[in-house]
Design a protein around this motif. Structure first.
Motif, PDB file in Angstrom:
ATOM      1  N   ALA A  61     -18.755 -63.792   7.790  1.00 40.95           N
ATOM      2  CA  ALA A  61     -20.114 -64.214   7.495  1.00 40.95           C
ATOM      3  C   ALA A  61     -21.018 -63.651   8.650  1.00 40.95           C
ATOM      4  O   ALA A  61     -22.185 -63.313   8.423  1.00 40.95           O
ATOM      5  CB  ALA A  61     -20.117 -65.654   7.898  1.00 40.95           C
ATOM      6  N   LYS A  62     -20.379 -63.059   9.468  1.00 34.29           N
ATOM      7  CA  LYS A  62     -21.316 -62.214  10.568  1.00 34.29           C
ATOM      8  C   LYS A  62     -21.474 -60.743  10.278  1.00 34.29           C
ATOM      9  O   LYS A  62     -22.251 -60.148  11.043  1.00 34.29           O
ATOM     10  CB  LYS A  62     -20.585 -62.634  12.050  1.00 34.29           C
ATOM     11  N   GLY A  63     -20.551 -60.378   9.296  1.00 27.93           N
ATOM     12  CA  GLY A  63     -20.460 -58.924   8.963  1.00 27.93           C
ATOM     13  C   GLY A  63     -19.526 -58.150   9.154  1.00 27.93           C
ATOM     14  O   GLY A  63     -19.437 -56.831   8.827  1.00 27.93           O
ATOM     15  N   ALA A  64     -18.344 -58.827   9.495  1.00 28.18           N
ATOM     16  CA  ALA A  64     -17.007 -58.062   9.807  1.00 28.18           C
ATOM     17  C   ALA A  64     -16.414 -58.027   8.135  1.00 28.18           C
ATOM     18  O   ALA A  64     -16.603 -58.892   7.423  1.00 28.18           O
ATOM     19  CB  ALA A  64     -15.809 -58.847  10.489  1.00 28.18           C
ATOM     20  N   VAL A  65     -15.689 -56.961   8.067  1.00 31.22           N
ATOM     21  CA  VAL A  65     -15.095 -56.542   6.913  1.00 31.22           C
ATOM     22  C   VAL A  65     -13.693 -56.253   7.117  1.00 31.22           C
ATOM     23  O   VAL A  65     -13.341 -55.241   7.952  1.00 31.22           O
ATOM     24  CB  VAL A  65     -15.636 -55.168   6.183  1.00 31.22           C
ATOM     25  N   PHE A  66     -12.679 -57.062   6.585  1.00 29.44           N
ATOM     26  CA  PHE A  66     -11.147 -56.776   6.896  1.00 29.44           C
ATOM     27  C   PHE A  66     -10.624 -56.051   5.686  1.00 29.44           C
ATOM     28  O   PHE A  66     -10.929 -56.158   4.537  1.00 29.44           O
ATOM     29  CB  PHE A  66     -10.700 -58.422   6.991  1.00 29.44           C
ATOM     30  N   VAL A  67      -9.915 -55.329   6.315  1.00 22.96           N
ATOM     31  CA  VAL A  67      -9.029 -54.218   5.585  1.00 22.96           C
ATOM     32  C   VAL A  67      -7.689 -54.298   6.105  1.00 22.96           C
ATOM     33  O   VAL A  67      -7.406 -54.579   7.218  1.00 22.96           O
ATOM     34  CB  VAL A  67      -9.512 -52.923   5.421  1.00 22.96           C
ATOM     35  N   GLU A  68      -6.653 -53.846   5.164  1.00 18.66           N
ATOM     36  CA  GLU A  68      -5.257 -53.772   5.517  1.00 18.66           C
ATOM     37  C   GLU A  68      -4.972 -52.561   6.160  1.00 18.66           C
ATOM     38  O   GLU A  68      -3.859 -52.188   6.839  1.00 18.66           O
ATOM     39  CB  GLU A  68      -4.246 -54.357   4.440  1.00 18.66           C
ATOM     40  N   GLU A  69      -5.678 -51.483   5.461  1.00 23.32           N
ATOM     41  CA  GLU A  69      -5.321 -49.934   6.078  1.00 23.32           C
ATOM     42  C   GLU A  69      -6.529 -49.430   6.095  1.00 23.32           C
ATOM     43  O   GLU A  69      -7.551 -49.511   5.411  1.00 23.32           O
ATOM     44  CB  GLU A  69      -4.345 -49.408   4.753  1.00 23.32           C
ATOM     45  N   LEU A  70      -6.514 -48.245   6.823  1.00 29.79           N
ATOM     46  CA  LEU A  70      -7.760 -47.378   7.237  1.00 29.79           C
ATOM     47  C   LEU A  70      -8.334 -46.909   5.798  1.00 29.79           C
ATOM     48  O   LEU A  70      -9.653 -46.646   6.010  1.00 29.79           O
ATOM     49  CB  LEU A  70      -7.571 -46.275   8.340  1.00 29.79           C
ATOM     50  N   GLU A  71      -7.461 -46.603   5.020  1.00 28.88           N
ATOM     51  CA  GLU A  71      -7.991 -45.925   4.012  1.00 28.88           C
ATOM     52  C   GLU A  71      -8.757 -46.689   3.039  1.00 28.88           C
ATOM     53  O   GLU A  71      -9.379 -46.116   2.241  1.00 28.88           O
ATOM     54  CB  GLU A  71      -6.736 -45.162   3.047  1.00 28.88           C
ATOM     55  N   GLU A  72      -8.950 -47.795   3.355  1.00 28.74           N
ATOM     56  CA  GLU A  72      -9.620 -49.028   2.269  1.00 28.74           C
ATOM     57  C   GLU A  72     -11.221 -48.635   2.845  1.00 28.74           C
ATOM     58  O   GLU A  72     -12.173 -49.342   1.942  1.00 28.74           O
ATOM     59  CB  GLU A  72      -9.089 -50.330   2.485  1.00 28.74           C
ATOM     60  N   ILE A  73     -11.478 -47.969   4.348  1.00 28.00           N
ATOM     61  CA  ILE A  73     -12.507 -48.069   4.457  1.00 28.00           C
ATOM     62  C   ILE A  73     -13.424 -46.877   3.745  1.00 28.00           C
ATOM     63  O   ILE A  73     -13.047 -45.696   3.726  1.00 28.00           O
ATOM     64  CB  ILE A  73     -12.878 -47.701   6.081  1.00 28.00           C
ATOM     65  N   PRO A  74     -14.549 -47.041   3.263  1.00 24.77           N
ATOM     66  CA  PRO A  74     -15.292 -45.878   2.456  1.00 24.77           C
ATOM     67  C   PRO A  74     -15.454 -44.642   3.257  1.00 24.77           C
ATOM     68  O   PRO A  74     -15.858 -44.950   4.307  1.00 24.77           O
ATOM     69  CB  PRO A  74     -16.682 -46.567   1.875  1.00 24.77           C
ATOM     70  N   ALA A  75     -15.573 -43.651   2.440  1.00 23.77           N
ATOM     71  CA  ALA A  75     -15.746 -42.376   3.489  1.00 23.77           C
ATOM     72  C   ALA A  75     -17.088 -42.285   4.021  1.00 23.77           C
ATOM     73  O   ALA A  75     -17.033 -41.784   5.253  1.00 23.77           O
ATOM     74  CB  ALA A  75     -15.623 -41.161   2.548  1.00 23.77           C
ATOM     75  N   GLU A  76     -18.232 -43.062   3.400  1.00 26.30           N
ATOM     76  CA  GLU A  76     -19.532 -42.969   4.200  1.00 26.30           C
ATOM     77  C   GLU A  76     -19.426 -43.894   5.253  1.00 26.30           C
ATOM     78  O   GLU A  76     -20.574 -43.740   5.990  1.00 26.30           O
ATOM     79  CB  GLU A  76     -20.453 -43.145   2.883  1.00 26.30           C
ATOM     80  N   HIS A  77     -18.436 -44.697   5.545  1.00 28.27           N
ATOM     81  CA  HIS A  77     -18.453 -45.695   6.654  1.00 28.27           C
ATOM     82  C   HIS A  77     -17.714 -45.511   7.876  1.00 28.27           C
ATOM     83  O   HIS A  77     -17.175 -46.134   8.696  1.00 28.27           O
ATOM     84  CB  HIS A  77     -18.252 -46.923   5.828  1.00 28.27           C
ATOM     85  N   THR A  78     -16.900 -44.037   7.588  1.00 29.94           N
ATOM     86  CA  THR A  78     -15.961 -43.552   8.835  1.00 29.94           C
ATOM     87  C   THR A  78     -16.653 -43.537  10.208  1.00 29.94           C
ATOM     88  O   THR A  78     -15.909 -43.411  11.104  1.00 29.94           O
ATOM     89  CB  THR A  78     -15.438 -42.452   8.432  1.00 29.94           C
ATOM     90  N   ASP A  79     -18.223 -43.791  10.097  1.00 28.54           N
ATOM     91  CA  ASP A  79     -18.418 -43.448  11.539  1.00 28.54           C
ATOM     92  C   ASP A  79     -18.770 -44.976  12.059  1.00 28.54           C
ATOM     93  O   ASP A  79     -19.478 -45.270  13.202  1.00 28.54           O
ATOM     94  CB  ASP A  79     -19.848 -42.954  11.444  1.00 28.54           C
ATOM     95  N   ARG A  80     -18.305 -46.059  11.118  1.00 24.58           N
ATOM     96  CA  ARG A  80     -18.475 -47.458  11.550  1.00 24.58           C
ATOM     97  C   ARG A  80     -17.403 -47.890  12.538  1.00 24.58           C
ATOM     98  O   ARG A  80     -16.152 -47.061  12.279  1.00 24.58           O
ATOM     99  CB  ARG A  80     -18.724 -48.404  10.358  1.00 24.58           C
ATOM    100  N   PRO A  81     -17.667 -48.859  13.486  1.00 21.70           N
ATOM    101  CA  PRO A  81     -16.404 -49.081  14.311  1.00 21.70           C
ATOM    102  C   PRO A  81     -15.463 -49.613  13.403  1.00 21.70           C
ATOM    103  O   PRO A  81     -15.591 -50.686  12.366  1.00 21.70           O
ATOM    104  CB  PRO A  81     -17.141 -50.188  15.299  1.00 21.70           C
ATOM    105  N   VAL A  82     -13.973 -49.653  13.804  1.00 22.58           N
ATOM    106  CA  VAL A  82     -12.905 -50.209  13.474  1.00 22.58           C
ATOM    107  C   VAL A  82     -12.230 -50.834  14.519  1.00 22.58           C
ATOM    108  O   VAL A  82     -12.047 -50.105  15.383  1.00 22.58           O
ATOM    109  CB  VAL A  82     -12.031 -49.487  12.455  1.00 22.58           C
ATOM    110  N   VAL A  83     -11.931 -52.012  14.521  1.00 26.96           N
ATOM    111  CA  VAL A  83     -11.127 -52.906  15.331  1.00 26.96           C
ATOM    112  C   VAL A  83      -9.678 -53.274  14.869  1.00 26.96           C
ATOM    113  O   VAL A  83      -9.393 -53.551  13.891  1.00 26.96           O
ATOM    114  CB  VAL A  83     -11.967 -54.353  15.643  1.00 26.96           C
ATOM    115  N   PHE A  84      -8.773 -53.044  15.911  1.00 28.36           N
ATOM    116  CA  PHE A  84      -7.429 -53.176  15.650  1.00 28.36           C
ATOM    117  C   PHE A  84      -7.003 -54.498  15.996  1.00 28.36           C
ATOM    118  O   PHE A  84      -7.402 -54.948  17.244  1.00 28.36           O
ATOM    119  CB  PHE A  84      -6.498 -51.991  16.248  1.00 28.36           C
ATOM    120  N   SER A  85      -6.267 -55.171  15.246  1.00 25.43           N
ATOM    121  CA  SER A  85      -6.112 -56.737  15.527  1.00 25.43           C
ATOM    122  C   SER A  85      -5.246 -56.953  16.964  1.00 25.43           C
ATOM    123  O   SER A  85      -4.435 -56.030  17.513  1.00 25.43           O
ATOM    124  CB  SER A  85      -5.316 -57.492  14.401  1.00 25.43           C
TER     125      SER A  85
END
Length: 332
Positions: A61-85
């Motif tokens: 609800a605050k804007g986090a997007v959950f993915v199972e693998e990094l390849e799910e992150i759109p190419a245009e968003h690879t500059d966005r932060p990704v957090v490991f659990s």
């Protein structure tokens, strides 16, 4: 209708302490929240940050997007932060992030990172490594993924420990998942040490302080009550272990539920005493929600049963420490 006819039955709730969030979970959630504050949304999170739907939905609800693998992150968003659990990731994951030129923040619990380091040290010292844990759990996948495939052998039960045949003539060493049953693990370790007296143990217990403390509190409360509720997710290892501990301690009804709406009231008909705890990834608001649900049906008294004090906290990644300072200054 008389006053007696409408009176609620009395119920004593024994509230375990410590319960709920541990330092590693608290840190992981803070990392996502502060990253959203500093970098804006979306912030991507690989796997559930912790095993709790309420927490995950709140971060979504605050804007986090959950993915199972990094390849799910759109190419245009690879500059966005990704957090490991908080559970940790195989070594290949940060390597993949670097290849993709991603900016990542590692929310791995420092106590899980300690186990990763132990595994690497054993490997460098040419030891044969056993990992006591549960197959398929993200923490186990992350720990085994610190070393080349086939290097670490998983031991899940005492039967596994009895059947294990060393693959080499090298010294044996064992490490463990941090969220196991203390008693089950002690049984497995006892078998390994009896069979292999020279096996190298961790310098300090791998099962984390929070898992140990929450299980001890349940052992203390469960024999005193007619039913026990553990607040937590079904895929939360430490929460499942708490339910098992309550059963083994003699509590006739021990259930794991995610929140008040999941309560099957037939399980609690006629009880006068209830134990209540929460797994390390369950927020206190869900505990309060369950107390309120019982208070609608019973005349509730709440007694906190404390068996340990917890004062541990962990540092945030350097990139977010300025945000924490600002947040503390604003609230102060």
């Amino acid at each position: 209708m008389s006053e007696t006819a409408t009176a609620k039955p009395a119920l004593s709730i024994h509230l375990c302490a410590p319960r709920g969030f541990c330092a590693g979970v608290d840190r992981a959630i803070q990392i996502v929240e502060l990253a959203l504050e500093k970098y804006g949304s979306p912030v991507y999170v690989r796997h559930e940050i912790v095993h709790n739907k309420f927490v995950v939905d709140g971060l979504k609800a605050k804007g986090a997007v959950f993915v199972e693998e990094l390849e799910e992150i759109p190419a245009e968003h690879t500059d966005r932060p990704v957090v490991f659990s908080a559970h940790g990731v195989p070594k290949a994951v940060p390597q993949d992030a670097q290849t993709r030129k991603m900016f990542y923040l590692d929310a791995t619990c420092p106590l899980v990172s300690k186990v990763h380091k132990e595994a690497v040290i054993h490997f460098r010292r040419d030891r044969e490594i056993l990992l006591i844990g549960h197959a398929g759990h993200p923490e186990v996948i992350g720990t085994m993924g610190q070393l080349p495939e086939g290097t670490v052998t998983l031991i899940e039960t005492e039967e596994d420990a009895r059947a294990y045949t060393p693959k080499t003539g090298r010294t044996l060493a064992y490490i463990t998942q941090t969220t196991l049953s203390v008693d089950d693990t002690a049984g497995i370790v006892a078998v390994l040490q009896e069979r292999f007296p020279e096996i190298v143990a961790p310098h300090k217990e791998d099962i984390c302080y929070a898992t140990t403390n929450r299980q001890e509190a349940v052992k203390h409360v469960a024999p005193r009550v007619e039913a026990m509720i553990v607040v937590g997710a079904p895929n939360s290892s430490n929460s499942q272990r708490l339910r098992e501990v309550a059963e083994r301690a003699g509590c006739r009804t021990a259930v794991l539920i995610q929140r008040a709406s999941d309560i099957d009231w037939q399980d609690f008909e006629g009880i006068r005493s209830l134990g209540l705890t929460a797994g390390a990834s369950a927020p206190e608001t869900l505990v309060e929600e369950i107390i309120d649900a019982f208070a609608d049906r019973f005349d509730v008294t709440v007694e906190t049963v404390r068996t340990a004090e917890e004062t541990i906290s962990f540092n945030l990644p350097r990139e977010l420490r300025d945000m924490l300072s600002q947040a503390q200054a604003a609230s102060g």
